[in-house]
Design a protein around this motif. Structure first.
Motif, PDB file in Angstrom:
ATOM      1  N   ASP A  34      84.565  24.044  41.401  1.00  0.00           N
ATOM      2  CA  ASP A  34      85.024  22.649  41.412  1.00  0.00           C
ATOM      3  C   ASP A  34      84.020  21.735  42.108  1.00  0.00           C
ATOM      4  N   GLU A  35      83.525  22.206  43.237  1.00  0.00           N
ATOM      5  CA  GLU A  35      82.573  21.387  43.992  1.00  0.00           C
ATOM      6  C   GLU A  35      81.283  21.183  43.188  1.00  0.00           C
ATOM      7  N   ARG A  36      80.819  22.247  42.543  1.00  0.00           N
ATOM      8  CA  ARG A  36      79.594  22.131  41.722  1.00  0.00           C
ATOM      9  C   ARG A  36      79.816  21.200  40.541  1.00  0.00           C
ATOM     10  N   ASP A  38      81.904  18.748  40.404  1.00  0.00           N
ATOM     11  CA  ASP A  38      81.923  17.368  40.933  1.00  0.00           C
ATOM     12  C   ASP A  38      80.497  16.833  41.051  1.00  0.00           C
ATOM     13  N   ILE A  39      79.617  17.662  41.578  1.00  0.00           N
ATOM     14  CA  ILE A  39      78.218  17.237  41.757  1.00  0.00           C
ATOM     15  C   ILE A  39      77.577  16.946  40.395  1.00  0.00           C
ATOM     16  N   ARG A  55      88.330  20.160  32.726  1.00  0.00           N
ATOM     17  CA  ARG A  55      88.978  19.965  34.018  1.00  0.00           C
ATOM     18  C   ARG A  55      89.728  18.629  34.057  1.00  0.00           C
ATOM     19  N   ARG A  56      89.168  17.634  33.335  1.00  0.00           N
ATOM     20  CA  ARG A  56      89.795  16.304  33.320  1.00  0.00           C
ATOM     21  C   ARG A  56      91.027  16.283  32.432  1.00  0.00           C
ATOM     22  N   ILE A  61      83.469  20.464  32.712  1.00  0.00           N
ATOM     23  CA  ILE A  61      83.820  19.200  33.391  1.00  0.00           C
ATOM     24  C   ILE A  61      84.891  18.467  32.578  1.00  0.00           C
ATOM     25  N   ALA A 100      79.009  16.165  37.643  1.00  0.00           N
ATOM     26  CA  ALA A 100      79.670  15.102  36.863  1.00  0.00           C
ATOM     27  C   ALA A 100      79.161  13.719  37.285  1.00  0.00           C
ATOM     28  N   GLN A 101      78.355  13.669  38.329  1.00  0.00           N
ATOM     29  CA  GLN A 101      77.835  12.375  38.782  1.00  0.00           C
ATOM     30  C   GLN A 101      76.778  11.844  37.811  1.00  0.00           C
TER      31      GLN A 101
END
Ligand code: SF4
Ligand code: F3S
Ligand code: FES
Length: 234
Positions: free
Chosen positions: A187-189, A191-192, A232-233, A229, A194-195
């Motif tokens: 999840d953290e990766r 998030d990174i 997940r949304r 990504i 998806a920027q």
């Protein structure tokens, strides 16, 4: 056979800009690789020629360079494979040149470190190993093969246009852990990545996959991370 080896040279203490220099080098085209030619120039003609290399066998990833217009490892390309008597060698494109064929890899490794390329776990350490089925191991097998040579990222037009783009190599190394069944850091990766300078900068140009000396299906890996990504949304 003798080849005309043209090398894009640059010494920051002497030169205002890069320039080509030519060297006549004797070689056995079946046996000699471009790395052997560079060694011959360095040892016999001009000791100031600067390039990186270590293993000389396609393992360490330190001698990626632009050879006859394509990013490759100098230690993996035999003269015969190039099919020409004139060989051009230049530093990897899109990265700042330090000297001759040596480029500054700091930004490249910063992007790599930024995607957390290591196993993250929330669960207590088991008495023995964290087990994994063969199928689960196969899920990310391809992306374990990266040797961090930067041939992919430095061949990517999206990276040339926006150097803040994390680049295909970083995404490959994120993929290696995101799809590892033992890992809890996906999840953290994601998030990174998806920027704005993450996976969406990829325009599926495929230069990265063509350049990879390990034959990694890089574009496929990027698409799998993008899909994760999006899923997940949903
Ligand atoms: Fe090199 Fe391939 Fe890794 Fe890119 S993915 S850094 S081209 S080994
Ligand atoms: Fe670049 Fe590879 Fe995507 S070349 S645009 S990262 S498919
Ligand atoms: Fe190590 Fe070429 S010198 S990969």
């Amino acid at each position: 056979m003798q080849v005309d080896l043209r090398i894009l040279r640059y010494d920051p203490e002497r030169d205002e800009k890069q320039h080509w220099e030519s060297y006549a080098v004797d070689c056995d085209p079946k046996m000699d690789r471009v790395l052997d030619l560079l060694h011959r120039v360095k040892y016999d003609q001009d000791g100031s020629l600067t390039f990186r290399r270590s293993c000389a066998h396609g393992v360490c990833g330190s001698d990626a360079m632009l050879i006859n217009g394509r990013n490759r490892l100098a230690c993996k390309v035999r003269v015969e494979q190039l099919g020409k008597r004139r060989i051009t060698v230049a530093p990897l494109p899109g990265l700042p040149v330090v000297k001759d064929l040596v480029v500054d890899m700091d930004g490249f490794f910063e992007s790599y470190r930024g995607v957390m390329p290591y196993l993250v776990t929330d669960t207590p350490e088991p008495a023995r190993e964290r087990r994994q089925s063969q199928d689960d191991r196969l899920r990310y097998d391809d992306t374990t093969k990266c040797i961090l040579c930067a041939a992919c990222t430095s061949s990517c037009p999206s990276f040339w246009a926006a150097p803040a783009y994390v680049g295909p190599a970083a995404i490959v190394n994120a993929h290696r852990f995101i799809f590892d069944s033992r890992d809890d850091g996906a999840d953290e990766r994601l998030d990174i990545l998806a920027q704005k300078d993450g996976v969406w900068r990829c325009r599926t140009i495929f230069n990265c996959s063509d350049a990879c000396p390990r034959g990694i299906q890089i574009t496929q890996a990027i698409l799998e991370v993008s899909a994760a990504i999006v899923e997940r949304r949903a």
